[in-house]
Design a protein around this motif. Structure first.
Motif, PDB file in Angstrom:
ATOM      1  N   ASP A  39       0.823  -1.206   0.000  1.00  0.00           N
ATOM      2  CA  ASP A  39       0.000   0.000   0.000  1.00  0.00           C
ATOM      3  C   ASP A  39       0.867   1.271   0.000  1.00  0.00           C
ATOM      4  O   ASP A  39       0.753   2.092  -0.907  1.00  0.00           O
ATOM      5  N   PRO A  40       1.730   1.454   1.014  1.00  0.00           N
ATOM      6  CA  PRO A  40       2.488   2.718   1.065  1.00  0.00           C
ATOM      7  C   PRO A  40       3.777   2.696   0.242  1.00  0.00           C
ATOM      8  O   PRO A  40       4.240   3.744  -0.199  1.00  0.00           O
ATOM      9  N   THR A  41       4.376   1.518   0.043  1.00  0.00           N
ATOM     10  CA  THR A  41       5.706   1.465  -0.553  1.00  0.00           C
ATOM     11  C   THR A  41       5.632   1.697  -2.051  1.00  0.00           C
ATOM     12  O   THR A  41       5.126   0.875  -2.794  1.00  0.00           O
ATOM     13  N   GLY A  42       6.159   2.801  -2.479  1.00  0.00           N
ATOM     14  CA  GLY A  42       6.239   3.075  -3.904  1.00  0.00           C
ATOM     15  C   GLY A  42       4.994   3.735  -4.461  1.00  0.00           C
ATOM     16  O   GLY A  42       5.069   4.757  -5.131  1.00  0.00           O
ATOM     17  N   HIS A  43       3.822   3.170  -4.193  1.00  0.00           N
ATOM     18  CA  HIS A  43       2.590   3.693  -4.767  1.00  0.00           C
ATOM     19  C   HIS A  43       2.346   5.143  -4.348  1.00  0.00           C
ATOM     20  O   HIS A  43       2.218   6.032  -5.184  1.00  0.00           O
ATOM     21  N   PHE A  44       2.253   5.377  -3.062  1.00  0.00           N
ATOM     22  CA  PHE A  44       1.913   6.703  -2.567  1.00  0.00           C
ATOM     23  C   PHE A  44       3.013   7.713  -2.877  1.00  0.00           C
ATOM     24  O   PHE A  44       2.733   8.853  -3.251  1.00  0.00           O
ATOM     25  N   ALA A  45       4.267   7.296  -2.690  1.00  0.00           N
ATOM     26  CA  ALA A  45       5.386   8.206  -2.941  1.00  0.00           C
ATOM     27  C   ALA A  45       5.401   8.651  -4.397  1.00  0.00           C
ATOM     28  O   ALA A  45       5.684   9.820  -4.707  1.00  0.00           O
ATOM     29  N   TRP A  46       5.091   7.716  -5.305  1.00  0.00           N
ATOM     30  CA  TRP A  46       5.067   8.057  -6.721  1.00  0.00           C
ATOM     31  C   TRP A  46       3.853   8.915  -7.069  1.00  0.00           C
ATOM     32  O   TRP A  46       3.965   9.923  -7.763  1.00  0.00           O
ATOM     33  N   MET A  47       2.686   8.537  -6.554  1.00  0.00           N
ATOM     34  CA  MET A  47       1.468   9.267  -6.881  1.00  0.00           C
ATOM     35  C   MET A  47       1.537  10.707  -6.393  1.00  0.00           C
ATOM     36  O   MET A  47       0.991  11.610  -7.017  1.00  0.00           O
ATOM     37  N   GLU A  48       2.207  10.926  -5.279  1.00  0.00           N
ATOM     38  CA  GLU A  48       2.281  12.270  -4.704  1.00  0.00           C
ATOM     39  C   GLU A  48       3.011  13.246  -5.609  1.00  0.00           C
ATOM     40  O   GLU A  48       2.779  14.452  -5.543  1.00  0.00           O
ATOM     41  N   THR A  49       3.878  12.718  -6.472  1.00  0.00           N
ATOM     42  CA  THR A  49       4.644  13.586  -7.365  1.00  0.00           C
ATOM     43  C   THR A  49       3.912  13.872  -8.673  1.00  0.00           C
ATOM     44  O   THR A  49       4.407  14.648  -9.501  1.00  0.00           O
ATOM     45  N   MET A  50       2.741  13.271  -8.851  1.00  0.00           N
ATOM     46  CA  MET A  50       2.038  13.352 -10.132  1.00  0.00           C
ATOM     47  C   MET A  50       0.825  14.273 -10.044  1.00  0.00           C
ATOM     48  O   MET A  50       0.150  14.341  -9.018  1.00  0.00           O
ATOM     49  N   ASP A  58       2.101   8.643 -17.964  1.00  0.00           N
ATOM     50  CA  ASP A  58       3.311   8.184 -17.282  1.00  0.00           C
ATOM     51  C   ASP A  58       2.941   7.069 -16.308  1.00  0.00           C
ATOM     52  O   ASP A  58       2.146   7.278 -15.385  1.00  0.00           O
ATOM     53  N   VAL A  59       3.501   5.884 -16.507  1.00  0.00           N
ATOM     54  CA  VAL A  59       3.224   4.761 -15.611  1.00  0.00           C
ATOM     55  C   VAL A  59       4.262   4.653 -14.506  1.00  0.00           C
ATOM     56  O   VAL A  59       4.173   3.779 -13.641  1.00  0.00           O
ATOM     57  N   GLY A  60       5.263   5.521 -14.533  1.00  0.00           N
ATOM     58  CA  GLY A  60       6.246   5.555 -13.457  1.00  0.00           C
ATOM     59  C   GLY A  60       7.006   4.265 -13.254  1.00  0.00           C
ATOM     60  O   GLY A  60       7.413   3.939 -12.136  1.00  0.00           O
ATOM     61  N   GLY A  61       7.221   3.510 -14.335  1.00  0.00           N
ATOM     62  CA  GLY A  61       7.945   2.254 -14.224  1.00  0.00           C
ATOM     63  C   GLY A  61       7.168   1.152 -13.554  1.00  0.00           C
ATOM     64  O   GLY A  61       7.740   0.127 -13.156  1.00  0.00           O
ATOM     65  N   GLU A  74      -5.600   8.806  -5.720  1.00  0.00           N
ATOM     66  CA  GLU A  74      -4.909  10.059  -5.424  1.00  0.00           C
ATOM     67  C   GLU A  74      -5.872  11.153  -4.984  1.00  0.00           C
ATOM     68  O   GLU A  74      -5.460  12.123  -4.332  1.00  0.00           O
ATOM     69  N   LEU A  75      -7.163  11.027  -5.297  1.00  0.00           N
ATOM     70  CA  LEU A  75      -8.130  12.075  -4.978  1.00  0.00           C
ATOM     71  C   LEU A  75      -8.151  12.451  -3.499  1.00  0.00           C
ATOM     72  O   LEU A  75      -8.172  13.648  -3.172  1.00  0.00           O
ATOM     73  N   PRO A  76      -8.183  11.485  -2.558  1.00  0.00           N
ATOM     74  CA  PRO A  76      -8.167  11.882  -1.142  1.00  0.00           C
ATOM     75  C   PRO A  76      -6.969  12.748  -0.789  1.00  0.00           C
ATOM     76  O   PRO A  76      -7.091  13.712  -0.022  1.00  0.00           O
ATOM     77  N   HIS A  77      -5.784  12.409  -1.357  1.00  0.00           N
ATOM     78  CA  HIS A  77      -4.601  13.213  -1.090  1.00  0.00           C
ATOM     79  C   HIS A  77      -4.715  14.589  -1.729  1.00  0.00           C
ATOM     80  O   HIS A  77      -4.318  15.606  -1.144  1.00  0.00           O
ATOM     81  N   ALA A  78      -5.278  14.631  -2.953  1.00  0.00           N
ATOM     82  CA  ALA A  78      -5.429  15.910  -3.647  1.00  0.00           C
ATOM     83  C   ALA A  78      -6.390  16.834  -2.902  1.00  0.00           C
ATOM     84  O   ALA A  78      -6.234  18.054  -2.917  1.00  0.00           O
ATOM     85  N   ILE A  79      -7.369  16.258  -2.210  1.00  0.00           N
ATOM     86  CA  ILE A  79      -8.372  17.056  -1.509  1.00  0.00           C
ATOM     87  C   ILE A  79      -7.917  17.439  -0.100  1.00  0.00           C
ATOM     88  O   ILE A  79      -8.040  18.592   0.324  1.00  0.00           O
TER      89      ILE A  79
END
Length: 208
Positions: A39-50, A58-61, A74-79
């Motif tokens: 859940d947190p590893t990679g996914h959130f860190a990458w999504m936060e930069t987008m 961009d699929v971010g690898g 990402e919507l909850p973080h964006a809001i």
């Protein structure tokens, strides 16, 4: 000819509401969970930069193309500016309940047997194999693509009635299909399911 959609008995909607609420209660404890495994590893860190539109280009690898899934995650973080466990798990729970509701509507439309439709929805709601898809935030893609699949099929059989309402349902079916394809690779399964409906349920006649 397609099965006629008989009038639903009065008890259908209250019963369907009860089954849907039961599906939420069965997994309601997940709202208290944190994040697991990937859940947190990679996914959130990458999504936060987008930015939201960037998920389409961009699929971010990651190796898979799921822009709609990432946008909704990402919507909850964006809001709110943070990845809160309550809104993230609540999103999964919401789509699980919606899938139970749509499954009952589709089963009733195909069979014209409300009791059968509710039984199918109840089994789907209570089957224990959902525990990972509903409780793991990273598994959100599976309830999501299931939702688009059920919505596409239901709109398609509704359009099979013909008449003035056919066009809106066909448009909705196409939109749900596209969103399913952009949510998960399993969205490709919608195509053979539509063909099965066309040839097996709609009297074997090909419709444009």
């Amino acid at each position: 000819m397609p099965t006629e959609d008989r009038s639903r008995p009065r008890w259908f909607w209250p019963s369907l509401t009860a089954v849907t609420l039961l599906s939420l209660l069965l997994y309601g404890r997940s709202l208290q969970f944190g994040f697991f495994n990937d859940d947190p590893t990679g996914h959130f860190a990458w999504m936060e930069t987008m930015r939201l539109w960037q998920f389409f280009v961009d699929v971010g690898g990651r190796g898979y193309y799921r822009p709609i899934s990432f946008i909704l995650l990402e919507l909850p973080h964006a809001i709110t500016g943070q990845y809160g466990r309550l809104p993230m798990h609540g999103l999964l729970l919401l789509f699980h309940g919606a899938n139970v509701f749509l499954l009952a509507l589709l089963a009733n439309r195909l069979s014209s047997r409300p009791a059968y439709a509710l039984a199918a929805a109840l089994i789907f709601a209570a089957v224990p194999f959902h525990y990972e898809a509903v409780a793991y935030v990273a598994a959100f893609v599976h309830p999501l693509v299931t939702f688009w699949t059920l919505l596409t099929l239901w709109c398609y059989v509704q359009a099979g009635r013909g008449g003035r309402e056919q066009r809106p349902y066909l448009i909705a079916a196409h939109l749900a299909l596209l969103l399913g394809l952009f949510s998960h690779e399993n969205g490709m399964a919608i195509f053979p399911l539509l063909l099965a409906l066309e040839f097996l349920w709609l009297d074997g006649r090909w419709r444009r």
